[in-house]
Design an enzyme around this catalytic site. Structure first.
Site, PDB file in Angstrom:
ATOM      1  N   ILE A  16       0.838  -1.199   0.000  1.00 25.33           N
ATOM      2  CA  ILE A  16       0.000   0.000   0.000  1.00 25.33           C
ATOM      3  C   ILE A  16       0.876   1.254   0.000  1.00 25.33           C
ATOM      4  O   ILE A  16       0.429   2.325  -0.376  1.00 25.33           O
ATOM      5  CB  ILE A  16      -0.968   0.040   1.203  1.00 25.33           C
ATOM      6  CG1 ILE A  16      -0.215   0.079   2.540  1.00 25.33           C
ATOM      7  CG2 ILE A  16      -1.969  -1.096   1.151  1.00 25.33           C
ATOM      8  CD1 ILE A  16      -1.107   0.462   3.736  1.00 25.33           C
ATOM      9  N   ASP A  17       2.139   1.123   0.442  1.00 23.86           N
ATOM     10  CA  ASP A  17       3.000   2.301   0.625  1.00 23.86           C
ATOM     11  C   ASP A  17       3.466   2.916  -0.702  1.00 23.86           C
ATOM     12  O   ASP A  17       3.906   4.061  -0.737  1.00 23.86           O
ATOM     13  CB  ASP A  17       4.233   1.936   1.458  1.00 23.86           C
ATOM     14  CG  ASP A  17       3.869   1.374   2.816  1.00 23.86           C
ATOM     15  OD1 ASP A  17       2.764   1.684   3.303  1.00 23.86           O
ATOM     16  OD2 ASP A  17       4.675   0.616   3.393  1.00 23.86           O
ATOM     17  N   GLY A  54       2.113   4.409   5.329  1.00 24.93           N
ATOM     18  CA  GLY A  54       3.063   4.756   4.271  1.00 24.93           C
ATOM     19  C   GLY A  54       4.500   4.440   4.621  1.00 24.93           C
ATOM     20  O   GLY A  54       5.406   4.661   3.817  1.00 24.93           O
ATOM     21  N   GLN A  69      -6.729   0.554   6.235  1.00 24.22           N
ATOM     22  CA  GLN A  69      -6.182   0.871   4.914  1.00 24.22           C
ATOM     23  C   GLN A  69      -5.680  -0.359   4.168  1.00 24.22           C
ATOM     24  O   GLN A  69      -5.465  -0.329   2.966  1.00 24.22           O
ATOM     25  CB  GLN A  69      -5.002   1.857   5.053  1.00 24.22           C
ATOM     26  CG  GLN A  69      -5.423   3.228   5.477  1.00 24.22           C
ATOM     27  CD  GLN A  69      -4.272   4.025   6.075  1.00 24.22           C
ATOM     28  OE1 GLN A  69      -3.635   4.808   5.406  1.00 24.22           O
ATOM     29  NE2 GLN A  69      -3.988   3.821   7.356  1.00 24.22           N
TER      30      GLN A  69
HETATM   31  O1  F6P Z   1       4.215  -1.696   4.536  1.00 26.02           O
HETATM   32  C1  F6P Z   1       2.856  -1.710   4.748  1.00 26.02           C
HETATM   33  C2  F6P Z   1       2.549  -1.225   6.132  1.00 26.02           C
HETATM   34  O2  F6P Z   1       1.146  -1.296   6.288  1.00 26.02           O
HETATM   35  C3  F6P Z   1       3.055   0.166   6.468  1.00 26.02           C
HETATM   36  O3  F6P Z   1       2.280   1.191   5.907  1.00 26.02           O
HETATM   37  C4  F6P Z   1       3.057   0.121   7.973  1.00 26.02           C
HETATM   38  O4  F6P Z   1       3.998   1.009   8.509  1.00 26.02           O
HETATM   39  C5  F6P Z   1       3.460  -1.296   8.247  1.00 26.02           C
HETATM   40  O5  F6P Z   1       3.121  -2.051   7.106  1.00 26.02           O
HETATM   41  C6  F6P Z   1       2.822  -1.923   9.440  1.00 26.02           C
HETATM   42  O6  F6P Z   1       3.420  -3.163   9.629  1.00 26.02           O
HETATM   43  P1  F6P Z   1       2.912  -4.348  10.560  1.00 26.02           P
HETATM   44  O7  F6P Z   1       1.939  -5.151   9.760  1.00 26.02           O
HETATM   45  O8  F6P Z   1       4.156  -5.138  10.829  1.00 26.02           O
HETATM   46  O9  F6P Z   1       2.311  -3.734  11.773  1.00 26.02           O
END
Ligand code: F6P
Length: 336
Positions: free
Chosen positions: A132-133, A176, A263
């Site tokens: 998504i980033d 992001g 998101q």
């Molecule tokens: O890389 C996608 C993402 O959703 C980022 O936007 C967010 O910082 C991170 O993953 C969250 O990661 P996790 O699933 O390890 O909490």
């Protein structure tokens, strides 16, 4: 030919549509066998796999998450499962054991790095960019981004009415990681008055001036969109920090919302479904042509590919020259 497919890193809308794109082309068009590896690289370490059939690929186009499961296991890094094992060697052994001719890796930056390292060791790998980033180097867009922007834009739209009713400042934090793509695209599409992204340093006085100027012009409420990755100088969440600073600097009641994992959940937009389908199909073409060590990429409206070694370790960030930033500034939106 036997192909294996895995999904690794954080999930996002469009993964299942991509699995479908790869597997339906591989099975129905090219007569290949496809092995689904469970839980990302973890499943390659434990040989956790299932044979995928045309039947197991039904209902995937609009399904969120990943039918294969995912993990953040990074076999070239310390930690994770089996800490005392030579994981890259075990993966190579298991790839031989499972009779895999090529591995398809669907994932974000961490996955691309692992895929590049496996490729450098001689494993036949192709990859598809997923996040998504939208911060993967070498592709204009990754699938999942458009869906996340849609969800974030809808959330910002909804904040306008409550902000207006209460004459408040509303701060919304979007995801992001270290990039500001979601904040920029949803902030602009949702009519944000202030958009803060990690790539552009901000000063609280500029933000306060923007909000107070709006008040003077008869606009008693403001919408502030912040990317989770902006620096705050403390351990507070970006939205909490910025909301407190704004209330202190302007005296206007300010509230924050952290949008979070919403998101990443649910079904992909039509744009992401089609991008996933095209990217998945192209991954299969790469395999058929023996073009290993490459990541599928979107450039303009064309799907192609670039060498994994070029992608690995880089981040695609927003620049101040991006036309949404340039145009936003010309329209009076504060970027910090
Ligand atoms: O890389 C996608 C993402 O959703 C980022 O936007 C967010 O910082 C991170 O993953 C969250 O990661 P996790 O699933 O390890 O909490």
């Amino acid at each position: 030919m036997r192909v294996a497919i895995l999904t690794s890193g954080g999930d996002c809308p469009g993964i299942n549509a991509t699995i479908r794109g790869v597997c339906k082309t591989a099975i129905n068009h090219y007569g290949m066998e496809v092995l689904g590896i469970h839980s990302g690289f973890q499943g390659l370490l434990t040989c956790d796999a299932e044979l995928l059939t045309d039947k197991s690929l039904s209902g995937l186009l609009n399904l969120g998450g990943t039918i294969l499961g995912t993990s953040r296991e990074k076999p070239f890094k310390k930690g994770g499962i089996m800490p005392d094992v030579d994981k890259p060697a075990l993966i190579e052994e298991n790839i031989r054991k499972l009779g895999i001719d090529c591995l398809v890796c669907i994932g974000g930056n961490g996955t691309q790095k692992t895929a590049a390292k496996l490729s450098a060791r001689g494993v036949n790998v192709v990859s598809v960019p997923k996040t998504i980033d939208n911060d993967i180097w070498g592709t204009d867009f990754s699938f999942g981004f458009d869906s996340a922007v849609n969800i974030a834009t809808d959330a910002i739209d909804r904040l306008h009415s409550t902000a207006s009713a209460h004459k408040r400042v509303m701060v919304i934090e979007v995801m992001g990681h270290k990039a500001g793509w979601i904040a920029l695209y949803s902030g602009m599409a949702g009519g944000g008055d202030v958009i803060l992204i990690p790539e552009i340093p901000y000063h609280i006085n500029n933000i306060a001036d923007t909000i107070l100027n709006r008040l003077k012009r008869g606009k008693p409420y403001s919408i502030v969109v912040v990317a989770e990755g902006i620096s705050t100088g403390d351990n507070k969440r970006a939205a909490v920090h910025i909301a407190q600073e704004i209330e202190f600097a302007t005296g206007i009641e300010t509230r924050e919302t952290v949008l979070g994992y919403i998101q990443r959940g649910g079904s992909p937009t039509p744009f992401d479904r089609n991008l996933s389908t095209r990217m998945g199909g192209h991954a299969t073409e790469l395999i058929v042509n023996g073009s290993y060590g490459r990541m599928v990429a979107l450039s303009g409206d064309k799907i192609g590919s670039i060498p994994l070694q070029e992608v690995a370790g880089k981040l695609k960030l927003v620049t101040e020259a991006h036309d949404l930033v340039v145009q936003g500034r010309r329209m009076g939106i504060c970027f910090g």
